[in-house]
Design a protein around this motif. Structure first.
Motif, PDB file in Angstrom:
ATOM      1  N   THR A  86       0.832  -1.207   0.000  1.00  0.00           N
ATOM      2  CA  THR A  86       0.000   0.000   0.000  1.00  0.00           C
ATOM      3  C   THR A  86       0.864   1.254   0.000  1.00  0.00           C
ATOM      4  O   THR A  86       0.628   2.194  -0.768  1.00  0.00           O
ATOM      5  CB  THR A  86      -0.927   0.010   1.229  1.00  0.00           C
ATOM      6  OG1 THR A  86      -1.749  -1.161   1.217  1.00  0.00           O
ATOM      7  CG2 THR A  86      -1.818   1.249   1.220  1.00  0.00           C
ATOM      8  N   ALA A  87       1.874   1.274   0.854  1.00  0.00           N
ATOM      9  CA  ALA A  87       2.763   2.434   0.922  1.00  0.00           C
ATOM     10  C   ALA A  87       3.523   2.621  -0.388  1.00  0.00           C
ATOM     11  O   ALA A  87       3.715   3.749  -0.859  1.00  0.00           O
ATOM     12  CB  ALA A  87       3.736   2.278   2.081  1.00  0.00           C
ATOM     13  N   SER A  88       3.942   1.529  -0.999  1.00  0.00           N
ATOM     14  CA  SER A  88       4.711   1.613  -2.247  1.00  0.00           C
ATOM     15  C   SER A  88       3.882   2.203  -3.389  1.00  0.00           C
ATOM     16  O   SER A  88       4.391   2.980  -4.203  1.00  0.00           O
ATOM     17  CB  SER A  88       5.229   0.224  -2.636  1.00  0.00           C
ATOM     18  OG  SER A  88       6.178  -0.243  -1.704  1.00  0.00           O
ATOM     19  N   PHE A 123       2.956   5.947   7.047  1.00  0.00           N
ATOM     20  CA  PHE A 123       1.951   5.921   8.113  1.00  0.00           C
ATOM     21  C   PHE A 123       0.608   5.416   7.589  1.00  0.00           C
ATOM     22  O   PHE A 123      -0.037   4.573   8.219  1.00  0.00           O
ATOM     23  CB  PHE A 123       1.795   7.326   8.710  1.00  0.00           C
ATOM     24  CG  PHE A 123       0.604   7.468   9.621  1.00  0.00           C
ATOM     25  CD1 PHE A 123       0.640   6.948  10.908  1.00  0.00           C
ATOM     26  CD2 PHE A 123      -0.557   8.087   9.181  1.00  0.00           C
ATOM     27  CE1 PHE A 123      -0.462   7.060  11.753  1.00  0.00           C
ATOM     28  CE2 PHE A 123      -1.663   8.198  10.009  1.00  0.00           C
ATOM     29  CZ  PHE A 123      -1.618   7.687  11.299  1.00  0.00           C
ATOM     30  N   LEU A 124       0.204   5.924   6.416  1.00  0.00           N
ATOM     31  CA  LEU A 124      -1.074   5.494   5.835  1.00  0.00           C
ATOM     32  C   LEU A 124      -1.029   4.005   5.486  1.00  0.00           C
ATOM     33  O   LEU A 124      -1.994   3.267   5.737  1.00  0.00           O
ATOM     34  CB  LEU A 124      -1.383   6.313   4.580  1.00  0.00           C
ATOM     35  CG  LEU A 124      -1.764   7.780   4.785  1.00  0.00           C
ATOM     36  CD1 LEU A 124      -1.991   8.460   3.432  1.00  0.00           C
ATOM     37  CD2 LEU A 124      -3.016   7.903   5.645  1.00  0.00           C
ATOM     38  N   GLY A 125       0.091   3.574   4.888  1.00  0.00           N
ATOM     39  CA  GLY A 125       0.223   2.162   4.529  1.00  0.00           C
ATOM     40  C   GLY A 125       0.208   1.264   5.751  1.00  0.00           C
ATOM     41  O   GLY A 125      -0.392   0.184   5.738  1.00  0.00           O
ATOM     42  N   PHE A 165      -3.541   1.769   7.321  1.00  0.00           N
ATOM     43  CA  PHE A 165      -4.667   1.370   6.456  1.00  0.00           C
ATOM     44  C   PHE A 165      -4.156   0.518   5.291  1.00  0.00           C
ATOM     45  O   PHE A 165      -4.135   0.970   4.139  1.00  0.00           O
ATOM     46  CB  PHE A 165      -5.407   2.601   5.928  1.00  0.00           C
ATOM     47  CG  PHE A 165      -5.822   3.563   6.995  1.00  0.00           C
ATOM     48  CD1 PHE A 165      -6.940   3.303   7.777  1.00  0.00           C
ATOM     49  CD2 PHE A 165      -5.091   4.722   7.239  1.00  0.00           C
ATOM     50  CE1 PHE A 165      -7.338   4.191   8.770  1.00  0.00           C
ATOM     51  CE2 PHE A 165      -5.474   5.607   8.232  1.00  0.00           C
ATOM     52  CZ  PHE A 165      -6.603   5.346   9.011  1.00  0.00           C
ATOM     53  N   PRO A 166      -3.744  -0.713   5.562  1.00  0.00           N
ATOM     54  CA  PRO A 166      -3.213  -1.596   4.501  1.00  0.00           C
ATOM     55  C   PRO A 166      -4.333  -2.158   3.624  1.00  0.00           C
ATOM     56  O   PRO A 166      -4.714  -3.320   3.736  1.00  0.00           O
ATOM     57  CB  PRO A 166      -2.506  -2.688   5.300  1.00  0.00           C
ATOM     58  CG  PRO A 166      -3.264  -2.763   6.584  1.00  0.00           C
ATOM     59  CD  PRO A 166      -3.715  -1.365   6.889  1.00  0.00           C
ATOM     60  N   VAL A 167      -4.838  -1.324   2.734  1.00  0.00           N
ATOM     61  CA  VAL A 167      -6.031  -1.688   1.960  1.00  0.00           C
ATOM     62  C   VAL A 167      -5.724  -2.666   0.825  1.00  0.00           C
ATOM     63  O   VAL A 167      -6.614  -3.379   0.352  1.00  0.00           O
ATOM     64  CB  VAL A 167      -6.722  -0.427   1.390  1.00  0.00           C
ATOM     65  CG1 VAL A 167      -7.250   0.430   2.525  1.00  0.00           C
ATOM     66  CG2 VAL A 167      -5.747   0.382   0.521  1.00  0.00           C
ATOM     67  N   LEU A 168      -4.484  -2.693   0.360  1.00  0.00           N
ATOM     68  CA  LEU A 168      -4.135  -3.562  -0.772  1.00  0.00           C
ATOM     69  C   LEU A 168      -3.739  -4.957  -0.285  1.00  0.00           C
ATOM     70  O   LEU A 168      -2.573  -5.332  -0.274  1.00  0.00           O
ATOM     71  CB  LEU A 168      -3.012  -2.931  -1.604  1.00  0.00           C
ATOM     72  CG  LEU A 168      -3.357  -1.594  -2.279  1.00  0.00           C
ATOM     73  CD1 LEU A 168      -2.173  -1.082  -3.073  1.00  0.00           C
ATOM     74  CD2 LEU A 168      -4.574  -1.740  -3.178  1.00  0.00           C
ATOM     75  N   LYS A 169      -4.741  -5.712   0.112  1.00  0.00           N
ATOM     76  CA  LYS A 169      -4.521  -7.089   0.578  1.00  0.00           C
ATOM     77  C   LYS A 169      -4.704  -8.030  -0.601  1.00  0.00           C
ATOM     78  O   LYS A 169      -5.754  -8.663  -0.776  1.00  0.00           O
ATOM     79  CB  LYS A 169      -5.502  -7.414   1.705  1.00  0.00           C
ATOM     80  CG  LYS A 169      -5.355  -6.503   2.915  1.00  0.00           C
ATOM     81  CD  LYS A 169      -6.416  -6.804   3.970  1.00  0.00           C
ATOM     82  CE  LYS A 169      -6.301  -5.856   5.160  1.00  0.00           C
ATOM     83  NZ  LYS A 169      -7.352  -6.113   6.180  1.00  0.00           N
TER      84      LYS A 169
END
Length: 544
Positions: free
Chosen positions: A170-172, A209-211, A214-218
């Motif tokens: 997600t962060a990437s 921090f957002l990644g 909030f790790p939305v890309l599972k």
């Protein structure tokens, strides 16, 4: 042995080498700050684009580092910490550093073109074509291996419930959009680099921090493979100022932060080295036996020298150098910084007797433990280091794809080196062919690709040193600083390829076995061509 001694000794030797040996090389090669570079002479703001040296160092270091300087020393530690450490230090200073800087400098003097063009000028068109075939095949291996590494790092496994990969992925993705915004404002709106860098780095850590929160890309590994294939196609064809350069520049701060955090952690913890200094010449028995020579040098790989670096230096970096004097900082300095990463990787495994898991896990656990000494929670530290590790791999991945496109396009250059407009020279076609070939190798998986990638990569370094040696000889410059490392690298890598060919065919991996044979034959023929050409030129000079 205390790890702090190893770290301080390495830092001191690298600094002394940069100041002294770097000055010697600059004088021997004739670095000329007044000479116009290709980035200015051929500026098109797509591939040729002059850059601030600090920005370019960030791009170059991020691109060359990859997973190699972390993975290699950890895997090679089975031979003991002492031979690994010695090769990292000696190799970075006298082999890898010379190779990287020389390749970058030679490319600057050849209109920012690849090592293949340097071979064409000094060995002829046939030599160039053979080298480019070898380089392109190696790049296909790089793209396949690093796509698999990145997809595996970002993948989410619902059964385990571990969010580390989802957080890093997600962060990437957020980094990519941040980089494009950074490139637009700096290069198209004239925003000041200093102010933009401060804002960009702040937003970079906000993305982390957002990644993390909030790790939305599972997503599965297959889904990430598809996303990464689409991404690298875009990264290869978009203007360098819009994505590749700003993303690598911003990510370099993440890598520097990890590096500084690891160094400070070692200073505070001062862990003792608990693994053996040396485990002898042979590790294991029978078909699984590994030999100190040549496998130590192939396994450490990017931690001391990497042929991929010559393709980065002569593929993207040389097209962005604003002044020749900057080449020392970027070419030689970049390799020495990578040597520091390799030493930290060695310490991260050597200071823990029961270190287990993949190299990424071992490295992240070790560095996170060190950073815990100044208050960073171990779990947060692990995610941070894994994210930095994936940033290393992802920057090498997108750069390798772009360079693969360049090399493929050069297949269609005319014998005089000028570009001929054909379908093959079209950047979209060249990128598509490179990515498609890598996708075929993806079916083998990272674990089977890595051994041949390591050997091909190191052999590519030997061939690049060969090109530099011939060029220096033809221009009347001292070539001993490239010829001696060249001879050593050929001895290492040709021996390793023979072992791999035997192992691949014995295991039934026919395609990889055939590929190893092709790489071996190409390398031997190029060596023969170079020796024959130099002998002919020497005879002509004597007769004249």
């Amino acid at each position: 042995m205390n790890s702090l001694v190893l770290l301080l000794l390495g830092l001191a030797l690298f600094f002394i080498a940069y100041v002294s040996y770097g000055a010697f090389l600059a004088k021997s090669w004739g670095i000329d700050p007044s000479r116009k570079t290709p980035a200015n002479a051929l500026r098109d703001d797509v591939d040729y684009c002059p850059a601030n040296p600090n920005v370019l160092l960030g791009h170059h270091f991020s691109s060359i580092a990859g997973a190699g300087p972390i993975t290699g020393p950890i895997l090679a530690s089975v031979f003991g910490w002492l031979p690994v450490y010695l090769w990292i230090v000696i190799g970075s200073i006298f082999v890898g550093g010379v190779h990287d800087w020389g390749s970058l400098f030679a490319s600057i003097r050849h209109e920012g073109k690849s090592i293949g063009e340097i071979i064409r000028v000094n060995l002829g068109q046939k030599g160039k074509m053979l080298f480019n075939i070898f380089a392109w095949l190696t790049l296909v291996l790089v793209v396949a291996a690093f796509t698999d590494i990145c997809a595996g790092t970002f993948a989410f496994d619902p059964a385990k419930g571990d969010l580390t990969g989802a957080r890093a992925g997600t962060a990437s993705v957020l980094f990519i959009f941040l980089a494009m915004g950074f490139g637009y404002f700096v290069y198209r709106k004239g925003a000041r680099l200093s102010v933009s860098s401060v804002i960009g780095v702040a937003l970079l850590f906000f993305c982390i921090f957002l990644g993390y929160s909030f790790p939305v890309l599972k997503l599965s590994k297959l889904a990430w493979n598809v996303i990464l294939i689409i991404y690298i196609f875009a990264a290869s064809t978009l203007p360098v100022w819009l994505l590749l350069q700003p993303r690598d520049y911003l990510c370099s701060f993440l890598l520097y932060a990890m590096l500084i955090g690891g160094v400070i952690g070692v200073f505070l913890v001062r862990p003792e080295i608990v693994i053996s200094a040396s485990n002898g010449f042979t590790i294991g028995e029978g078909s699984k036996a590994q030999y100190l020579f040549p496998m130590l040098f192939v396994t450490v790989a990017c931690g001391a020298i990497s042929g991929f670096h010559s393709l980065v230096g002569s593929g993207t970096t040389s097209k962005q150098i604003n002044n020749e004097k900057d080449s020392k900082l970027i070419g030689y300095g970049g390799m020495l910084i990578e040597g520091v990463v390799a030493i930290l990787a060695l310490i991260s495994v050597a200071a823990f007797k029961d270190a287990a898991g993949t190299p990424a896990i071992i490295f992240s656990s070790g560095i996170a433990t060190f950073m815990n000494s100044f208050g960073l929670p171990v779990e947060v530290g692990k995610v941070f280091v894994i994210l930095a590790f994936s940033a290393f791999a992802l920057t090498s991945l997108d750069t390798a794809t772009r360079i693969g496109r360049y090399v493929f396009q050069e297949f269609f250059d005319k014998p005089d080196g000028t570009t001929e407009k054909t379908n093959g020279s079209n950047m979209y076609v060249a990128t598509a062919v490179t990515v498609a070939a890598s996708c075929l190798l993806l079916l083998y998986g990272y674990s089977k690709i890595w051994p041949i990638f390591g050997s091909a990569n190191q052999l590519l370094a030997g061939l690049s040193l060969l090109a530099l040696t011939v060029w220096f000889a033809n221009t009347g410059k001292d070539y001993m600083m490239t010829m001696i490392p060249m001879i050593f690298m050929f001895a290492v890598t040709l021996s390793a390829l023979v072992i791999l060919v035997k192992n691949f065919f014995a295991a039934g991996n026919i395609i990889l076995g055939v590929l190893a044979v092709v790489l071996f034959v190409l390398a031997v023929y190029l060596i023969y061509t170079a020796a024959h050409t130099m002998k002919e030129k020497k005879s002509k000079n004597l007769s004249a």
